[in-house]
Design a protein around this motif. Structure first.
Motif, PDB file in Angstrom:
ATOM      1  N   VAL A  17      16.730 -13.510 -48.792  1.00  0.00           N
ATOM      2  CA  VAL A  17      15.957 -12.869 -47.678  1.00  0.00           C
ATOM      3  C   VAL A  17      14.560 -12.877 -48.378  1.00  0.00           C
ATOM      4  O   VAL A  17      13.589 -12.845 -47.590  1.00  0.00           O
ATOM      5  N   GLY A  18      14.579 -12.613 -49.732  1.00  0.00           N
ATOM      6  CA  GLY A  18      13.246 -12.561 -50.402  1.00  0.00           C
ATOM      7  C   GLY A  18      12.339 -13.927 -50.303  1.00  0.00           C
ATOM      8  O   GLY A  18      11.170 -13.963 -50.062  1.00  0.00           O
ATOM      9  N   MET A  19      13.050 -15.201 -50.415  1.00  0.00           N
ATOM     10  CA  MET A  19      12.759 -16.486 -50.212  1.00  0.00           C
ATOM     11  C   MET A  19      12.153 -16.408 -48.990  1.00  0.00           C
ATOM     12  O   MET A  19      11.113 -17.052 -48.723  1.00  0.00           O
ATOM     13  N   ALA A  20      13.056 -16.106 -47.786  1.00  0.00           N
ATOM     14  CA  ALA A  20      12.372 -16.255 -46.410  1.00  0.00           C
ATOM     15  C   ALA A  20      11.443 -15.440 -45.952  1.00  0.00           C
ATOM     16  O   ALA A  20      10.179 -15.978 -45.522  1.00  0.00           O
ATOM     17  N   ILE A  21      11.139 -14.292 -46.851  1.00  0.00           N
ATOM     18  CA  ILE A  21       9.924 -13.266 -46.582  1.00  0.00           C
ATOM     19  C   ILE A  21       8.864 -13.958 -46.956  1.00  0.00           C
ATOM     20  O   ILE A  21       7.641 -14.379 -46.708  1.00  0.00           O
ATOM     21  N   ALA A  22       8.946 -14.722 -48.292  1.00  0.00           N
ATOM     22  CA  ALA A  22       7.907 -15.311 -48.847  1.00  0.00           C
ATOM     23  C   ALA A  22       7.213 -16.637 -48.267  1.00  0.00           C
ATOM     24  O   ALA A  22       6.238 -16.636 -47.979  1.00  0.00           O
ATOM     25  N   GLY A  23       8.332 -17.228 -47.717  1.00  0.00           N
ATOM     26  CA  GLY A  23       8.097 -18.343 -46.609  1.00  0.00           C
ATOM     27  C   GLY A  23       7.003 -17.843 -45.570  1.00  0.00           C
ATOM     28  O   GLY A  23       6.090 -18.545 -44.999  1.00  0.00           O
ATOM     29  N   ALA A  30      21.116  -6.270 -47.404  1.00  0.00           N
ATOM     30  CA  ALA A  30      20.259  -7.714 -47.151  1.00  0.00           C
ATOM     31  C   ALA A  30      20.146  -8.045 -45.857  1.00  0.00           C
ATOM     32  O   ALA A  30      19.258  -8.390 -45.153  1.00  0.00           O
ATOM     33  N   LEU A  31      21.441  -8.061 -44.906  1.00  0.00           N
ATOM     34  CA  LEU A  31      21.479  -8.400 -43.709  1.00  0.00           C
ATOM     35  C   LEU A  31      20.471  -7.420 -42.870  1.00  0.00           C
ATOM     36  O   LEU A  31      19.633  -7.965 -41.880  1.00  0.00           O
ATOM     37  N   MET A  32      20.554  -6.138 -43.201  1.00  0.00           N
ATOM     38  CA  MET A  32      19.642  -5.302 -42.435  1.00  0.00           C
ATOM     39  C   MET A  32      18.065  -5.704 -42.414  1.00  0.00           C
ATOM     40  O   MET A  32      17.362  -5.650 -41.783  1.00  0.00           O
ATOM     41  N   SER A  33      17.779  -6.147 -43.930  1.00  0.00           N
ATOM     42  CA  SER A  33      16.576  -6.451 -43.992  1.00  0.00           C
ATOM     43  C   SER A  33      16.062  -7.668 -43.433  1.00  0.00           C
ATOM     44  O   SER A  33      14.978  -7.560 -42.933  1.00  0.00           O
ATOM     45  N   ALA A  34      16.764  -8.414 -43.552  1.00  0.00           N
ATOM     46  CA  ALA A  34      16.382  -9.805 -42.480  1.00  0.00           C
ATOM     47  C   ALA A  34      16.323  -9.768 -41.099  1.00  0.00           C
ATOM     48  O   ALA A  34      15.295 -10.198 -40.666  1.00  0.00           O
ATOM     49  N   SER A  35      17.005  -8.811 -40.627  1.00  0.00           N
ATOM     50  CA  SER A  35      16.881  -8.455 -39.134  1.00  0.00           C
ATOM     51  C   SER A  35      15.633  -7.782 -38.986  1.00  0.00           C
ATOM     52  O   SER A  35      14.920  -8.078 -38.200  1.00  0.00           O
ATOM     53  N   HIS A  36      15.350  -6.918 -39.954  1.00  0.00           N
ATOM     54  CA  HIS A  36      14.152  -5.975 -39.760  1.00  0.00           C
ATOM     55  C   HIS A  36      12.811  -6.812 -39.819  1.00  0.00           C
ATOM     56  O   HIS A  36      12.016  -6.469 -39.065  1.00  0.00           O
ATOM     57  N   TYR A  37      12.765  -7.667 -40.755  1.00  0.00           N
ATOM     58  CA  TYR A  37      11.753  -8.789 -40.985  1.00  0.00           C
ATOM     59  C   TYR A  37      11.576  -9.798 -39.956  1.00  0.00           C
ATOM     60  O   TYR A  37      10.869 -10.725 -40.108  1.00  0.00           O
ATOM     61  N   LYS A  38      12.822  -9.956 -38.979  1.00  0.00           N
ATOM     62  CA  LYS A  38      12.648 -10.889 -38.139  1.00  0.00           C
ATOM     63  C   LYS A  38      12.784 -12.449 -38.876  1.00  0.00           C
ATOM     64  O   LYS A  38      11.787 -13.464 -38.300  1.00  0.00           O
TER      65      LYS A  38
END
Length: 281
Positions: free
Chosen positions: A128-134, A160-168
């Motif tokens: 999730v952190g890597m995807a946010i960085a991208g 983590a799943l909740m965060s990934a959804s929140h940040y689309k």
């Protein structure tokens, strides 16, 4: 994907399964069951879908892969070796004191490993952190992650799943290796995570269910996931623990047990027969 390409991927999967058996046998420890069940998914990612360069493992624009179920490192190491990140001979030193191939993946020592994992639940959080960085860096790479179905009993996974959804995070594609077995037995008896599909959807993810041993379905699912506009995607792959070795299939005892010499020979013979059939011999 045409049948010729599917056949090529099946060959890679079979070679990777042979590497898994040899690595765990020579180490006299390791986790063959879940490594074998995930082999087809990892094959399709590294040999058909992911943008990686074995000559430049740290390439900034590469796709990332996080093996959240890090104990299944034999599958990842075997794919990396087949792809050319390091010589396949190194797999025979797996878990040896003088080897860089530790029991769990280490991004510090192993070319091609994007995240050190092993403590269950933490890998998907790193992904999730890597995807946010991208997203922040305006990069077009994808982040792939693989979880075990016993692993999703960890609360951190759902955060983590909740965060990934929140940040689309539509640049995040996760696979669930859904083989229904963990070290203590059937997941439904140990601590049932079902209904997985409904729960993941409720957390705001796009969900695709496939046969995790069908190379075309795996590839098609990845390409479908890339069409998602605002949601991360979870590909729930129905798999067989120990896939490809008859006496290991659907047997929880092979979660973390190495084969002895007789069992190793039988497993390699079965896989050699599969490979010969694929090669038309």
């Amino acid at each position: 994907m045409d049948e010729k390409r599917v056949n090529e991927l099946r060959k890679y999967s079979t070679k990777i399964r042979k590497h898994i058996i040899e690595a765990v046998y020579n180490a006299k420890s390791g986790h063959p069951g879940g490594s074998l069940s995930s082999a087809d998914i990892i094959t399709v990612l590294y040999f058909n879908e992911m943008r990686v360069d074995p000559k430049n493992p740290a390439w900034e624009d590469r796709d990332r892969f996080v093996l959240s179920k890090g104990h299944c490192s034999p599958a990842l190491y075997s794919a990396l070796a087949e792809k050319g990140f390091f010589p396949a001979e190194e797999l025979l030193k797996f878990r040896h004191i003088d080897s860089f191939l530790e029991g769990h993946p280490s991004m510090r020592y192993v070319p091609g490993v994007d995240m050190s994992t092993g403590s269950l639940g933490q890998g998907i959080s790193a992904a999730v952190g890597m995807a946010i960085a991208g997203k922040l860096d305006k990069k077009d790479y994808y982040v792939y992650a693989m979880l075990g179905d016993g692993e999703i009993q960890e609360g951190q996974v759902w955060e983590a799943l909740m965060s990934a959804s929140h940040y689309k995070l539509n640049n995040l594609i996760a696979f669930l290796d859904h083989n229904y077995l963990q070290i203590d037995g059937n997941i439904k008896e140990v601590m049932s995570p079902e209904p997985v599909v409904d729960k993941v959807r409720a957390f705001g993810w796009n969900v695709i269910v496939i046969d995790g041993h069908d190379h075309k379905q795996i590839s098609d699912a990845v390409r479908e996931a890339k069409k998602s506009a605002e949601k991360p995607t979870m590909i729930i792959a129905e798999t067989v623990k120990g896939k490809g070795v008859s006496f290991m299939e659907n047997a929880a005892e092979w979660h973390g047990s190495p084969p002895n010499k007789e069992q190793r020979d039988k497993a390699i013979a079965e896989l050699d027969a599969i490979l010969a059939g694929l090669e038309g011999k």
